[in-house]
Enzyme design. Structure first.
Site, PDB file in Angstrom:
ATOM      1  N   ASP A 160       1.017  -1.375  -0.282  1.00 38.41           N
ATOM      2  CA  ASP A 160       0.059  -0.151   0.145  1.00 38.41           C
ATOM      3  C   ASP A 160       0.680   1.191  -0.097  1.00 38.41           C
ATOM      4  OD1 ASP A 160      -2.234  -1.386  -0.016  1.00 38.41           O
ATOM      5  OD2 ASP A 160      -1.859  -1.837   2.704  1.00 38.41           O
ATOM      6  N   GLY A 164       1.566   2.588  -2.390  1.00 37.88           N
ATOM      7  CA  GLY A 164       1.132   3.827  -3.683  1.00 37.88           C
ATOM      8  C   GLY A 164       1.208   3.217  -5.265  1.00 37.88           C
ATOM      9  N   LYS A 165       2.156   2.005  -5.259  1.00 41.67           N
ATOM     10  CA  LYS A 165       2.398   1.555  -6.491  1.00 41.67           C
ATOM     11  C   LYS A 165       1.701   1.741  -7.758  1.00 41.67           C
ATOM     12  CE  LYS A 165       2.225  -2.403  -4.055  1.00 41.67           C
ATOM     13  NZ  LYS A 165       2.520  -2.419  -2.959  1.00 41.67           N
ATOM     14  N   GLY A 167      -4.492  -4.254  -3.601  1.00 40.94           N
ATOM     15  CA  GLY A 167      -5.338  -3.232  -4.206  1.00 40.94           C
ATOM     16  C   GLY A 167      -4.937  -2.318  -4.370  1.00 40.94           C
ATOM     17  N   HIS A 168      -4.923  -1.821  -6.013  1.00 41.35           N
ATOM     18  CA  HIS A 168      -3.532  -0.870  -6.137  1.00 41.35           C
ATOM     19  C   HIS A 168      -4.955   0.331  -6.741  1.00 41.35           C
ATOM     20  CE1 HIS A 168      -0.132  -3.929  -6.366  1.00 41.35           C
ATOM     21  NE2 HIS A 168      -0.603  -3.637  -5.942  1.00 41.35           N
ATOM     22  N   THR A 169      -5.093   1.911  -5.853  1.00 45.26           N
ATOM     23  CA  THR A 169      -5.192   3.157  -6.285  1.00 45.26           C
ATOM     24  C   THR A 169      -4.650   3.834  -7.209  1.00 45.26           C
ATOM     25  OG1 THR A 169      -5.676   2.749  -3.706  1.00 45.26           O
ATOM     26  CG2 THR A 169      -6.649   4.828  -5.287  1.00 45.26           C
ATOM     27  N   ARG A 199       2.277 -29.612  -5.716  1.00 46.82           N
ATOM     28  CA  ARG A 199       1.986 -29.770  -7.419  1.00 46.82           C
ATOM     29  C   ARG A 199       0.673 -30.427  -6.800  1.00 46.82           C
ATOM     30  NH1 ARG A 199       7.072 -32.457  -6.057  1.00 46.82           N
ATOM     31  NH2 ARG A 199       6.181 -32.462  -4.655  1.00 46.82           N
ATOM     32  N   GLN A 246       2.095  -6.255  -3.423  1.00 45.76           N
ATOM     33  CA  GLN A 246       2.260  -6.216  -1.680  1.00 45.76           C
ATOM     34  C   GLN A 246       3.931  -5.540  -1.397  1.00 45.76           C
ATOM     35  OE1 GLN A 246       1.285  -9.590  -2.966  1.00 45.76           O
ATOM     36  NE2 GLN A 246      -0.428  -8.396  -3.182  1.00 45.76           N
ATOM     37  N   LEU A 287       4.315  12.149   1.015  1.00 47.64           N
ATOM     38  CA  LEU A 287       4.461  13.514   1.772  1.00 47.64           C
ATOM     39  C   LEU A 287       4.025  14.562   2.112  1.00 47.64           C
ATOM     40  CD1 LEU A 287       7.500  14.266   2.339  1.00 47.64           C
ATOM     41  CD2 LEU A 287       7.305  15.730   0.117  1.00 47.64           C
TER      42      LEU A 287
END
Ligand code: GDP
Ligand code: IMO
Ligand code: MG
Length: 430
Positions: free
Chosen positions: A13, A15-16, A40-42, A144, A225, A333
């Site tokens: 989380d 900010g990727k 969860g990428h916003t 497997r 992650q 920031l």
């Protein structure tokens, strides 16, 4: 950026999504290589918010090919939900711009159920997973017995494999968990229907990616992650079940390790963590709550409140070093504008020792962080677009983060919108 990895340098989380969306403007391919719908990428564009769980964060750019590599734990139901949701909002998602590896392991409805039951079984030792089936899927892969996307495409192929897998799971359900068995026939029909809808996206992603790269395509690898959740190098057992940083790319995307050129770590200007596990700089008091309020720190996948605390330069040096970071991007920031004073952890105290190096493999629970305090700047910086727009105290804070992290800061983010960034001039970052 012929081949660049963007990875989370903390506990996820960071900010990727926002950064990858921005960098994707200059990319030909964006590739997810590990994790699954636990991510969860916003991305926020002109006030419109998109939360991407499986679809790579390049999807909002026309002409970018979005690839899901074989290392992803793929939940077809969640993926197709996401496809539908994006299409409803006018985003093009077709076989041409979304490619799904035939070798990705599949998460079924029962895999998600088993994730929840494994957590219940662990009791106080639970991980605090996202409940998206990630651990059980990778466990089946390693043992497997897992099923892959290609298996969903034909009844002849799927039926015997699914029956075998569910026989084992049903023994677990009834014998260990004391629950009702899964309905094999219903699961088979549901999975075949999903396979049919998935078929137009299915491809040999590794081969397509290597060909594209050989032909000069600019490739962006989207880590999910964070480095401290890495199964091998994170705060085990409180981790996810994949290699989250640069180490996951070769296996998870089918891309030779020696072809990766850049690795950009994403870090918040403070720290957050969701789920259980050690967090040395966590602030349990009013300041942690203030970070949560100012940063709206609630999980993009589960809505859980994120645990909040101060920037940890000991952990940052470790994750940058481990992943070969060539640059760091510091996000959020602006959230720190609300503070008069800012703390940064410069060393750990553990068992009577002062440590500047991250104590990998040791129990982090007893750590006392040593902090240095910096003055805040007390003004809104969300409108800043260049280094010179920042107040001197903000510049000084960033310069300290860079010196303490040992990695050049190449960009700052001062708000969730795509354009709320400050590219770092070389002279500012030295
Ligand atoms: P990811 O999983 O690394 O993609 O990050 P998430 O999307 O889960 O969480 C990051 C959150 O911070 C999201 O709500 C973003 O919209 C938001 N965000 C990203 N960059 C900034 C920033 O610079 N400032 C602020 N205030 N919010 C940001
Ligand atoms: P993004 O990509 C933050 C955490 C969970 C839990 C642990 C294991 O959005 O940064 P899992 O469901 O993977 O078995 O859960 O990992 N976790 C994340 N925390 N961001 C994420 O993804 C996460 N994905 C998993 O909270 O502690
Ligand atoms: Mg997230």
């Amino acid at each position: 950026m012929p081949s660049t990895c963007v990875f989370g340098a903390q506990w996820g989380d960071e900010g990727k999504g926002k950064i990858i969306d921005r960098m994707a403007a200059d990319a030909d391919c964006v590739v997810r290589y590990q994790g699954g719908a636990n991510a969860g990428h916003t991305v926020v564009v002109a006030g419109e918010k998109f939360v991407l769980h499986l679809i790579p964060s390049g999807i909002l750019h026309k002409g970018t090919v979005n690839m899901i590599g074989g290392g992803v734990a793929l939940d077809p139901a969640k993926l197709l939900e996401e496809v539908d949701g994006l299409r409803e909002r006018g985003v093009t998602v077709e076989g041409q711009n979304l490619r799904v590896s035939a070798s990705a392991h599949v998460i079924f409805e029962f895999t998600r159920t088993l994730d929840g039951l494994a957590e219940r079984w662990k009791g106080d030792g639970r991980i605090g997973t996202t409940g998206r089936g990630i651990g059980p899927c990778y466990a089946d892969k390693a043992s497997r017995s897992g099923l892959r996307v290609a298996d969903l495409l034909s009844r002849e192929r799927l039926q015997p494999r699914l029956e075998r897998l569910l026989a084992e799971k049903n023994a677990l359900m009834t014998g260990v968990y004391g629950e009702e068995p899964f309905d094999v026939a219903a699961e088979l029909e549901r999975s075949l229907a999903l396979g049919e809808r998935l078929a137009p996206f299915v491809a040999d992603v590794g081969a397509e990616l290597r060909d594209a790269h050989a032909g000069g395509a600019r490739v962006l690898f989207e880590g999910a992650q964070g480095a401290l959740l890495d199964i091998d190098h994170g705060t085990y057992p409180y981790v996810t079940s994949s290699n989250t940083g640069t180490a996951g790319i070769a296996a998870g995307a089918g891309f030779p390790a020696n072809q990766l050129e850049d690795a950009v770590g994403i870090a918040k200007a403070y720290c957050t963590r969701v789920g259980e596990g050690p967090f040395p700089t966590e602030d349990h008091g009013a300041e942690g709550q203030k970070i949560r309020d100012e940063g709206n720190e609630y999980g993009a996948t589960t809505g859980r409140p994120r645990r909040c605390g101060w920037f940890d330069s000991v952990a940052m040096r470790f994750t940058c070093d481990l992943n070969g970071a060539t640059g760091l991007i510091v996000t959020n920031l602006d959230v720190l504008s609300a503070f008069d004073e800012l703390k940064v952890c410069v060393a750990y105290h553990l068992d009577g020792e002062r440590l500047e190096r991250y104590p990998s493999g040791r129990d982090l629970d007893g750590i006392e962080p040593e902090y240095v305090t910096f003055p805040g700047w007390g003004t809104d910086i969300t409108g800043a677009r260049s280094w010179d727009d920042l107040p001197a105290a903000a510049q000084a804070y960033v310069q300290h983060l860079e010196a303490l992290s040992g990695t050049p800061i190449v960009m700052l983010s001062v708000g969730p919108e795509r354009d709320q960034v400050i590219p770092m001039a070389v002279e500012a970052s030295t």
